[in-house]
Design an enzyme around this catalytic site. Structure first.
Site, mmCIF file in Angstrom:
data_model
loop_
_atom_site.group_PDB
_atom_site.id
_atom_site.type_symbol
_atom_site.label_atom_id
_atom_site.label_comp_id
_atom_site.label_asym_id
_atom_site.label_seq_id
_atom_site.Cartn_x
_atom_site.Cartn_y
_atom_site.Cartn_z
ATOM 1 N N CYS A 73 0.815 -1.228 0.000
ATOM 2 C CA CYS A 73 0.000 0.000 0.000
ATOM 3 C C CYS A 73 0.843 1.270 0.000
ATOM 4 O O CYS A 73 0.641 2.155 -0.835
ATOM 5 C CB CYS A 73 -0.989 -0.008 1.160
ATOM 6 S SG CYS A 73 -0.278 0.122 2.822
ATOM 7 N N HIS A 123 -2.972 1.219 6.876
ATOM 8 C CA HIS A 123 -3.153 1.152 5.423
ATOM 9 C C HIS A 123 -3.268 2.566 4.865
ATOM 10 O O HIS A 123 -3.734 3.471 5.546
ATOM 11 C CB HIS A 123 -4.415 0.340 5.093
ATOM 12 C CG HIS A 123 -4.596 0.048 3.637
ATOM 13 N ND1 HIS A 123 -3.715 -0.706 2.909
ATOM 14 C CD2 HIS A 123 -5.557 0.419 2.754
ATOM 15 C CE1 HIS A 123 -4.131 -0.804 1.656
ATOM 16 N NE2 HIS A 123 -5.255 -0.116 1.533
ATOM 17 N N HIS A 135 -5.521 1.662 -4.371
ATOM 18 C CA HIS A 135 -4.644 1.092 -3.356
ATOM 19 C C HIS A 135 -4.198 -0.302 -3.745
ATOM 20 O O HIS A 135 -4.706 -0.897 -4.690
ATOM 21 C CB HIS A 135 -5.330 1.090 -1.985
ATOM 22 C CG HIS A 135 -6.478 0.134 -1.882
ATOM 23 N ND1 HIS A 135 -6.695 -0.633 -0.767
ATOM 24 C CD2 HIS A 135 -7.485 -0.189 -2.733
ATOM 25 C CE1 HIS A 135 -7.780 -1.380 -0.937
ATOM 26 N NE2 HIS A 135 -8.277 -1.118 -2.125
#
Length: 159
Positions: A73, A123, A135
Site C-alpha cells: 500500500c 493502510h 490502493h
C-alpha cells in the site's frame, strides 16, 4: 449584467469576505499561509500521482515492494508521488505523520486516505473521488479502485 465584472467592486465594498461569499462568486480560498503557487503545485502533484496509481491497475501486491511492477500500500503511494515529483516516507504511518491533515469535507482527488486501527495507521491509499481509493490492499490482491470500507479513516495532503 456581467457578474464577473462586478466582483472586484463587490469585494472592495465588502471588506472582509466570508468563504461562502467567495465560493458563491466562483472564487477560491487559500489555506492560511499558503500561496496560490504552492496550492497549484500541490494540486498538480496530487493529480499526477492519482493518474500514476490508476495506471498501475492490476499490478500484484507484494509486501515491501514500491514498484515499478509490484506494490504494497505505501509502496504505491511512494511510487506514485515520486513520479509526480514529490518524495514521501516509506510506511503508511510515516506518510501520515508527514502530510497536512485535512477534513473529510476538504478532501480532493489525489489526497491520501489513512486507515486507523489499534496500533496506529495500518493502510494508505490515494483518494480518487466519490468515496473511492486506488490502493494495493493485501497479499493475493492487486492495485485496484475500491470503495472506502471503514469510518476509521483520516485524510492527508502531500505538501
Amino acid at each position: 449584467m456581467n457578474a464577473q465584472k462586478n466582483v472586484p467592486s463587490l469585494l472592495g465594498r465588502a471588506g472582509t469576505v466570508s468563504a461562502l461569499t467567495i465560493a458563491a462568486l466562483g472564487g477560491t480560498m487559500l489555506v492560511p499561509g499558503g500561496t496560490p503557487e504552492a496550492q497549484a503545485a500541490a494540486t498538480a502533484h496530487a493529480g499526477k500521482a492519482l493518474k500514476v496509481a490508476a495506471a498501475k491497475k492490476g499490478a500484484p501486491y507484494r509486501y515491501g515492494a514500491a514498484g515499478p511492477s509490484r506494490f504494497d500500500c505505501s509502496g504505491l503511494t511512494v511510487y506514485s508521488f515520486k513520479k509526480a515529483g514529490k518524495k514521501l516516507p516509506r510506511t503508511a504511518q510515516q506518510q501520515y505523520n508527514k502530510t497536512r491533515k485535512i477534513s473529510m469535507k476538504s478532501r480532493k482527488a489525489g489526497d491520501l486516505v489513512f486507515f486507523h486501527g489499534r496500533g496506529g495507521v495500518y493502510h494508505v491509499g490515494i483518494y480518487a473521488g466519490k468515496g473511492k481509493i486506488w490502493h494495493s490492499p493485501k497479499r493475493g490482491s492487486w492495485v485496484k479502485l475500491d470503495k472506502i470500507w471503514s469510518r476509521s479513516v483520516s485524510y492527508g495532503r502531500v505538501r
